[in-house]
Scaffold this motif. Sequence first.
Motif, PDB file in Angstrom:
ATOM      1  N   LEU A 123      -5.131   0.439   3.856  1.00  0.00           N
ATOM      2  CA  LEU A 123      -4.318  -0.413   5.048  1.00  0.00           C
ATOM      3  C   LEU A 123      -5.235  -1.543   5.760  1.00  0.00           C
ATOM      4  O   LEU A 123      -4.710  -2.563   5.978  1.00  0.00           O
ATOM      5  CB  LEU A 123      -3.766   0.636   6.106  1.00  0.00           C
ATOM      6  CG  LEU A 123      -2.374   1.438   5.677  1.00  0.00           C
ATOM      7  CD1 LEU A 123      -2.026   2.421   6.700  1.00  0.00           C
ATOM      8  CD2 LEU A 123      -1.386   0.741   5.196  1.00  0.00           C
ATOM      9  N   MET A 124      -6.267  -1.145   6.347  1.00  0.00           N
ATOM     10  CA  MET A 124      -7.070  -2.271   6.972  1.00  0.00           C
ATOM     11  C   MET A 124      -7.471  -3.087   5.989  1.00  0.00           C
ATOM     12  O   MET A 124      -7.608  -4.447   6.351  1.00  0.00           O
ATOM     13  CB  MET A 124      -8.381  -1.481   7.343  1.00  0.00           C
ATOM     14  CG  MET A 124      -8.104  -0.588   8.545  1.00  0.00           C
ATOM     15  SD  MET A 124      -7.404  -0.982   9.901  1.00  0.00           S
ATOM     16  CE  MET A 124      -8.874  -2.081  10.698  1.00  0.00           C
ATOM     17  N   GLN A 125      -7.930  -2.916   4.616  1.00  0.00           N
ATOM     18  CA  GLN A 125      -8.159  -4.115   3.569  1.00  0.00           C
ATOM     19  C   GLN A 125      -6.933  -4.892   3.548  1.00  0.00           C
ATOM     20  O   GLN A 125      -7.040  -6.261   3.279  1.00  0.00           O
ATOM     21  CB  GLN A 125      -8.634  -3.403   2.308  1.00  0.00           C
ATOM     22  CG  GLN A 125      -8.792  -4.210   1.221  1.00  0.00           C
ATOM     23  CD  GLN A 125     -10.105  -5.081   1.560  1.00  0.00           C
ATOM     24  OE1 GLN A 125     -11.039  -4.872   2.055  1.00  0.00           O
ATOM     25  NE2 GLN A 125     -10.117  -6.391   1.108  1.00  0.00           N
TER      26      GLN A 125
ATOM     27  N   VAL B  76       0.740  -1.228  -0.008  1.00  0.00           N
ATOM     28  CA  VAL B  76       0.155   0.076  -0.042  1.00  0.00           C
ATOM     29  C   VAL B  76       0.839   1.288   0.177  1.00  0.00           C
ATOM     30  O   VAL B  76       0.633   2.411  -0.893  1.00  0.00           O
ATOM     31  CB  VAL B  76      -1.087  -0.054   1.247  1.00  0.00           C
ATOM     32  CG1 VAL B  76      -1.719   1.437   1.283  1.00  0.00           C
ATOM     33  CG2 VAL B  76      -1.903  -1.195   0.984  1.00  0.00           C
ATOM     34  N   PHE B  77       1.909   1.270   0.768  1.00  0.00           N
ATOM     35  CA  PHE B  77       2.627   2.263   0.840  1.00  0.00           C
ATOM     36  C   PHE B  77       3.627   2.614  -0.504  1.00  0.00           C
ATOM     37  O   PHE B  77       3.849   3.624  -0.920  1.00  0.00           O
ATOM     38  CB  PHE B  77       3.827   2.035   1.858  1.00  0.00           C
ATOM     39  CG  PHE B  77       3.324   2.307   3.306  1.00  0.00           C
ATOM     40  CD1 PHE B  77       3.142   3.462   4.054  1.00  0.00           C
ATOM     41  CD2 PHE B  77       2.701   1.211   3.977  1.00  0.00           C
ATOM     42  CE1 PHE B  77       2.713   3.784   5.123  1.00  0.00           C
ATOM     43  CE2 PHE B  77       2.223   1.297   5.418  1.00  0.00           C
ATOM     44  CZ  PHE B  77       2.094   2.539   5.757  1.00  0.00           C
ATOM     45  N   VAL B  78       4.133   1.563  -1.084  1.00  0.00           N
ATOM     46  CA  VAL B  78       4.809   1.467  -2.398  1.00  0.00           C
ATOM     47  C   VAL B  78       3.652   1.865  -3.442  1.00  0.00           C
ATOM     48  O   VAL B  78       4.137   2.525  -4.247  1.00  0.00           O
ATOM     49  CB  VAL B  78       5.190  -0.149  -2.620  1.00  0.00           C
ATOM     50  CG1 VAL B  78       6.049  -0.065  -3.897  1.00  0.00           C
ATOM     51  CG2 VAL B  78       6.372  -0.443  -1.640  1.00  0.00           C
TER      52      VAL B  78
ATOM     53  N   VAL C 154       8.641   2.800   3.956  1.00  0.00           N
ATOM     54  CA  VAL C 154       9.089   1.553   4.069  1.00  0.00           C
ATOM     55  C   VAL C 154      10.668   1.666   4.139  1.00  0.00           C
ATOM     56  O   VAL C 154      11.262   1.929   3.285  1.00  0.00           O
ATOM     57  CB  VAL C 154       8.799   0.440   2.751  1.00  0.00           C
ATOM     58  CG1 VAL C 154       9.482  -0.899   3.005  1.00  0.00           C
ATOM     59  CG2 VAL C 154       7.171   0.432   2.366  1.00  0.00           C
ATOM     60  N   GLY C 155      11.280   1.101   5.431  1.00  0.00           N
ATOM     61  CA  GLY C 155      12.620   1.474   5.548  1.00  0.00           C
ATOM     62  C   GLY C 155      13.233   2.845   5.973  1.00  0.00           C
ATOM     63  O   GLY C 155      14.417   2.624   6.175  1.00  0.00           O
ATOM     64  N   CYS C 156      12.332   3.718   5.790  1.00  0.00           N
ATOM     65  CA  CYS C 156      12.695   4.885   6.287  1.00  0.00           C
ATOM     66  C   CYS C 156      13.167   5.044   7.845  1.00  0.00           C
ATOM     67  O   CYS C 156      12.473   4.328   8.771  1.00  0.00           O
ATOM     68  CB  CYS C 156      11.453   6.148   6.242  1.00  0.00           C
ATOM     69  SG  CYS C 156      11.912   7.817   6.664  1.00  0.00           S
ATOM     70  N   LEU C 157      14.106   5.749   8.172  1.00  0.00           N
ATOM     71  CA  LEU C 157      14.774   5.923   9.490  1.00  0.00           C
ATOM     72  C   LEU C 157      13.671   6.837  10.593  1.00  0.00           C
ATOM     73  O   LEU C 157      13.821   6.515  11.736  1.00  0.00           O
ATOM     74  CB  LEU C 157      15.849   6.744   9.544  1.00  0.00           C
ATOM     75  CG  LEU C 157      17.283   6.148   8.686  1.00  0.00           C
ATOM     76  CD1 LEU C 157      18.288   6.889   8.844  1.00  0.00           C
ATOM     77  CD2 LEU C 157      17.466   4.717   9.261  1.00  0.00           C
ATOM     78  N   VAL C 158      12.880   7.328   9.849  1.00  0.00           N
ATOM     79  CA  VAL C 158      11.794   7.920  10.838  1.00  0.00           C
ATOM     80  C   VAL C 158      10.444   7.371  10.831  1.00  0.00           C
ATOM     81  O   VAL C 158       9.503   7.673  11.923  1.00  0.00           O
ATOM     82  CB  VAL C 158      11.274   9.353  10.149  1.00  0.00           C
ATOM     83  CG1 VAL C 158      10.297  10.309  10.797  1.00  0.00           C
ATOM     84  CG2 VAL C 158      12.670  10.182   9.668  1.00  0.00           C
TER      85      VAL C 158
END
Length: 70
Positions: A63-65, A26-28, A35-39
């Motif tokens: 996200l829920m789906q 979903v993020f991609v 994804v993989g961000c230090l924050v």
Amino acid sequence: MRHPRPDDPDLPLADLMTRWPQTVPVFVRHRMLCVGCLVSPFHTVMDACTEYDLDEEAFLAELMQAADPG
């Protein structure tokens, strides 16, 4: 003890993606660099939606789906 949910407003993104790895696409799909961000251990979904100018309600629904497709 309270069980976390993907739509928990206080849940850090890193925890969300660790517990529900099926949400990563979903993020991609939204071209988010979370994804993989230090924050990501410090940012929430609300923070990310603000940063990427996304509709929080619609993004949470995705996200829920992804987290529970059944």
